[in-house]
Design a protein around this motif. Sequence first.
Motif: not given
Lengths: 390, 57
Positions: A154-155, A157, A167-168, A255
Amino acid sequence: MKQFYDVIVVGAGPAGSTAARVAAENGATVLMLEKDREVGIPVRCAEAVGERGILKVVKIKPEWISTKIKAVRLFAPNGAMISVQHDDIGYVLDRKRFDYDLAMMAAKQGVDVMTRAYAYGLLEKDGFVAGVKFRHLNYDYQIGAKLVVGADGLESRVGRWAGLKTHLKLQDIETCAQMTLTNLDLSSSHCDFYFSKQWAPGGYVWVFPKNKNSANVGLGISGEHAAYKAPIEYLREFIETHFSGASALTTVAGGVPCAPLMEKIVANGLMLVGDAAHQANPISGGGIVTGMIAAKIAGEVAARAVNENNVTEKRLTEYSKLWEKNGGNVHRRAYRLKEAVYKLSDHDLNRTAASLLKKTPEKHTIVNIFKTALMQHPKLIPDVLKVFLG
Amino acid sequence: MIALKMDLCDFCGSCVSVCLEDAIELFEARLEIDHDKCTECLRCIKVCPFRALEVKQ
């Protein structure tokens, strides 16, 4: 650990381990870095998968399965229940074992695996990603690689460090809370979904059995709604109402990217897989199978590309193109359906259930359910067929 | 200033995924906010499943 690898994979979830294993099987030298102390925990996942999907990537071991799912039931806001007719076999996994074994299978193919290895940047050379900077216990390392695979979830990076926009948007993240409850009386093994603005606006509640008296009970809501009330508050209320008195063996947050298809998942010397590439199904939020299918392709392309000493973005688009055919095209359509489905009011959902209940149970296929729900959107019917029938 | 309630954070990474400034560093059981990068857009607070982030004066 070597000073240089063909491929470094960041993240040892199902997608990372699959990409690493497949790249190694095809001749690449591979290092896989996991930031946590142990592969497989914490489990931030409802753990349900379809058999057909998993079998495209790996043979299923019995010890990975907690429960074989007998039925899938959907609950409308007013409590009306639809039992879904489906032909695929479903499982609730034991993700701890599953993730652990996938990493072990990668190691068996020669992948060097490190835990507590925290990646904090990329090495770059002449416009190419050329390795990973990471901290392992007390030491900093800069290990070179021809190719880096971002499987950092999710992150996401790793992708950002290489200039990809990962980015979400708030409407494209499902923010989740889950408890594994025990002391439940689950008569049979069915997976239940509850749809209602009351319990989970812009998402749903799941109750997936782990055994006869335990279940993963959780929910995800759209990031837009979470601003007003946190998922954990919704979950507390749902459990108080439906499973009052149960004990919670685990409580986790999480998430899920439920986002549009990411058009760019490769760069010079870099690939993204799994949640890091927003490959989770935007309607269901399921990301194990889609991530692993993409990772298998990524692993194969990675091995070929490093063997040819050509890791340009152009060369690596072979991966994006194959993913488009094997999941990306469905993803694009699924996102359109998500946008329409999450606009339905509780009244619309109740009406859908009522209309379905007038038909015989064998008509309650997932395609018919979506067709009925999206009656006002005939343009989306081809998407329904493509997403659920392939 | 955005502050973390350490006892509530589950280290899930939801905040990191929506941070446009890349101002959040997430370890296994530690989260650091770079206040020089942070623009206080509050997106991280909005998506946190456990409400572990807050604005502090």
